[in-house]
Scaffold this motif. Structure first.
Motif, PDB file in Angstrom:
ATOM      1  N   LEU A   6     -32.831 -12.964  22.850  1.00 13.06           N
ATOM      2  CA  LEU A   6     -33.167 -12.562  21.483  1.00 13.06           C
ATOM      3  C   LEU A   6     -32.072 -11.684  20.890  1.00 13.06           C
ATOM      4  O   LEU A   6     -31.669 -11.858  19.732  1.00 13.06           O
ATOM      5  CB  LEU A   6     -34.501 -11.795  21.474  1.00 13.06           C
ATOM      6  N   GLU A   7     -31.589 -10.728  21.680  1.00 12.74           N
ATOM      7  CA  GLU A   7     -30.539  -9.832  21.202  1.00 12.74           C
ATOM      8  C   GLU A   7     -29.227 -10.588  20.979  1.00 12.74           C
ATOM      9  O   GLU A   7     -28.494 -10.324  20.026  1.00 12.74           O
ATOM     10  CB  GLU A   7     -30.356  -8.680  22.192  1.00 12.74           C
ATOM     11  N   GLU A  25     -23.650  -8.297  24.291  1.00  6.79           N
ATOM     12  CA  GLU A  25     -24.388  -8.620  25.515  1.00  6.79           C
ATOM     13  C   GLU A  25     -24.302  -7.491  26.557  1.00  6.79           C
ATOM     14  O   GLU A  25     -25.271  -7.223  27.270  1.00  6.79           O
ATOM     15  CB  GLU A  25     -23.850  -9.920  26.124  1.00  6.79           C
ATOM     16  N   LYS A  26     -23.152  -6.834  26.626  1.00  6.50           N
ATOM     17  CA  LYS A  26     -22.989  -5.752  27.607  1.00  6.50           C
ATOM     18  C   LYS A  26     -23.891  -4.568  27.255  1.00  6.50           C
ATOM     19  O   LYS A  26     -24.501  -3.948  28.131  1.00  6.50           O
ATOM     20  CB  LYS A  26     -21.528  -5.312  27.652  1.00  6.50           C
ATOM     21  N   PHE A  27     -23.973  -4.261  25.959  1.00  3.40           N
ATOM     22  CA  PHE A  27     -24.848  -3.175  25.519  1.00  3.40           C
ATOM     23  C   PHE A  27     -26.312  -3.533  25.786  1.00  3.40           C
ATOM     24  O   PHE A  27     -27.091  -2.691  26.252  1.00  3.40           O
ATOM     25  CB  PHE A  27     -24.642  -2.905  24.030  1.00  3.40           C
ATOM     26  N   SER A  28     -26.699  -4.771  25.492  1.00  2.00           N
ATOM     27  CA  SER A  28     -28.080  -5.208  25.717  1.00  2.00           C
ATOM     28  C   SER A  28     -28.457  -5.083  27.187  1.00  2.00           C
ATOM     29  O   SER A  28     -29.536  -4.588  27.528  1.00  2.00           O
ATOM     30  CB  SER A  28     -28.258  -6.656  25.257  1.00  2.00           C
ATOM     31  N   ILE A  50     -28.578   5.121  17.726  1.00  2.00           N
ATOM     32  CA  ILE A  50     -27.251   5.500  17.231  1.00  2.00           C
ATOM     33  C   ILE A  50     -26.285   4.315  17.326  1.00  2.00           C
ATOM     34  O   ILE A  50     -25.532   4.023  16.387  1.00  2.00           O
ATOM     35  CB  ILE A  50     -26.701   6.710  18.017  1.00  2.00           C
ATOM     36  N   TYR A  51     -26.324   3.618  18.469  1.00  7.61           N
ATOM     37  CA  TYR A  51     -25.444   2.467  18.658  1.00  7.61           C
ATOM     38  C   TYR A  51     -25.806   1.358  17.662  1.00  7.61           C
ATOM     39  O   TYR A  51     -24.918   0.725  17.061  1.00  7.61           O
ATOM     40  CB  TYR A  51     -25.553   1.956  20.096  1.00  7.61           C
ATOM     41  N   GLY A  52     -27.108   1.119  17.500  1.00  6.76           N
ATOM     42  CA  GLY A  52     -27.551   0.077  16.588  1.00  6.76           C
ATOM     43  C   GLY A  52     -27.194   0.371  15.144  1.00  6.76           C
ATOM     44  O   GLY A  52     -26.795  -0.526  14.385  1.00  6.76           O
ATOM     45  N   LYS A 102     -20.849   0.545  29.065  1.00  5.24           N
ATOM     46  CA  LYS A 102     -21.957   0.689  28.114  1.00  5.24           C
ATOM     47  C   LYS A 102     -23.101   1.519  28.687  1.00  5.24           C
ATOM     48  O   LYS A 102     -23.937   2.041  27.936  1.00  5.24           O
ATOM     49  CB  LYS A 102     -22.481  -0.697  27.712  1.00  5.24           C
ATOM     50  N   LEU A 103     -23.145   1.645  30.007  1.00  4.60           N
ATOM     51  CA  LEU A 103     -24.206   2.426  30.636  1.00  4.60           C
ATOM     52  C   LEU A 103     -23.954   3.932  30.545  1.00  4.60           C
ATOM     53  O   LEU A 103     -24.908   4.723  30.623  1.00  4.60           O
ATOM     54  CB  LEU A 103     -24.337   2.039  32.120  1.00  4.60           C
TER      55      LEU A 103
END
Length: 434
Positions: free
Chosen positions: A130-131, A138-141, A197-199, A402-403
């Motif tokens: 979905l994301e 993809e890495k952030f998701s 914040i990222y979004g 991203k973690l």
């Protein structure tokens, strides 16, 4: 002789772990070698067999197989999708809403299944595509999913607190359940801030048509039966209708009815496989608990817990320094050891230390479970980290960057839990459990 015995115990245990021997066999083998070398072999074998059996002869521990089975039913019962729909309904068009939904769904589903791995798999498997469709990195998701998958191990019902209760000599399970709520929600909330914040920075907003009242109503109605499990279990325990052990049996019955007859997502022919999987998992956990009972006997003989306590208190009498040392040790342990054996091995080692500095065992239990949960998403061998990357079809090294912001948020939550007792003790105190 006690020092020599402790050295043998530690060396044998970590050597076997390094050789990839299963944790339960490493524990009991190290204990047996120590007993045979420093006690009468016949007496040692008799005590070992006795402790192995008596270690799992506990009414409280009956909850473990039932909660495992309830988690298996929930994981296979299509619960995750309904909880995701509910979270999406609530979060709507907030920046980073899909990532926020992932966090909320992990918190809800993780508490129902009691497994970070199950949450990372079930929720990540739905949210990832979905994301990606909405243009999320993809890495952030994957990082968002991994960072919040273990939250359910703090939010009850969870086996971790049952195991800690057994290891600590009887800390009340109901009190531990209530103590985990605020820390678990704090973990999720701080990760939501990172995701928001990222979004917002990257313009991640889901563009969708306005939902009709019929769709909203159906989404809510579909999710209510799943959420009722938490209400029934926690409400039943707090009201005194049943004990945590009896609550685990209720959870199985409810999960079975919900998955088979209400959602109809599990066929009766599939129940056999679910029972087998639950039985295998239970066997592994119970073997570890029994083996750890033998280890506890050896630890008391060697005096290792008291020696470690004296050593740490000798390094510093500052409570902050001691708690930071314990946190660092537990974070490292959590990266290579599963929750149950880590709780069983290190609880009796650190309890004398935290007792000496005046920390409540309930607060320490929450702190310990939180540390070990963080270990599951930390390199080099965090189990949830690898499962989450596998679900996202990404390499660990691709996700680590991203973690880092999520790690920062989680560490802040851990520090609050460690140094602000009320975060763990306020709710149980208000409910009259402390």
């Amino acid at each position: 002789m006690q020092i020599e015995a402790a050295i043998v115990l530690v060396i044998v245990f970590f050597f076997l772990l390094a050789m990839s021997v299963p944790v339960s066999f490493s524990i009991i083998s190290a204990a047996l070698v120590t007993i045979v070398m420093f006690l009468n072999p016949q007496f040692g074998m008799f005590i070992s067999a006795q402790k192995l059996a008596s270690g799992i002869d506990s009414f409280t521990l009956l909850a473990v197989p039932f909660f495992i089975l309830a988690g298996q039913l929930m994981s296979s019962g299509g619960i995750a999708k309904r909880l995701i729909n509910l979270a999406m309904l609530i979060l709507g068009r907030v920046p980073g809403s899909l990532a926020l939904t992932n966090v909320a769904a992990n918190a809800m589903f993780g508490s129902l299944s009691g497994s970070g791995i199950a949450a990372a798999t079930a929720v990540g498997g739905v949210m990832g595509p979905l994301e990606k469709e909405e243009g999320y990195d993809e890495k952030f998701s994957a990082a968002c999913n991994i960072a919040t998958a273990p939250v359910g191990q703090l939010i009850p019902p969870t086996n971790a607190f049952i195991v800690y209760s057994a290891a600590s000599g009887g800390a009340a399970v109901a009190t531990l359940f209530m103590a985990g709520w605020i820390p678990g929600l704090l973990w999720a909330f701080l990760c939501m801030i990172v995701a928001f914040i990222y979004g917002k920075k990257h313009g991640y907003v889901v563009k969708r048509e306005k939902m009709t009242a019929a769709v909203v109503g159906k989404t809510i109605l579909d999710s209510i039966p799943s959420l009722l499990l938490i209400v029934i279990i926690i409400g039943g325990i707090l009201s005194g209708y049943f004990t945590p052990t009896e609550a685990s049996g209720v959870a199985v019955i409810y999960a079975f009815i919900l998955s088979v007859f209400v959602y109809k997502s599990i066929k009766l022919s599939e129940i056999k496989d679910i029972l087998v999987n639950a039985a295998v998992t239970t066997t592994i956990v119970m073997l570890i608990i029994g083996a750890s009972s033998v280890l506890s006997f050896v630890l008391s003989f060697t005096g290792l817990p008291q020696a470690i306590s004296n050593l740490m208190l000798g390094v510093s009498d500052n409570k902050i320094v001691i708690l930071l040392m314990i946190n660092i040790i537990l974070l490292i342990v959590g990266t290579f050891m599963d929750m149950a054996p880590a709780l069983l091995i290190f609880t009796p080692i650190f309890l004398p230390v935290i007792t000496a500095i005046g920390m409540d065992p309930i607060q320490f239990g929450v702190m310990m479970v939180m540390n070990l949960s963080i270990g599951t998403i930390t390199p080099p061998v965090g189990s949830v980290l690898f499962v989450g990357c596998s679900v996202a079809k990404l390499k660990v090294e691709d996700v680590i960057g991203k973690l880092i912001p999520f790690f920062g948020a989680i560490v802040v939550a851990l520090l609050f839990v460690t140094f602000v007792p009320a975060i763990s003790t306020w709710l149980p105190t208000v409910l009259g459990l402390m």
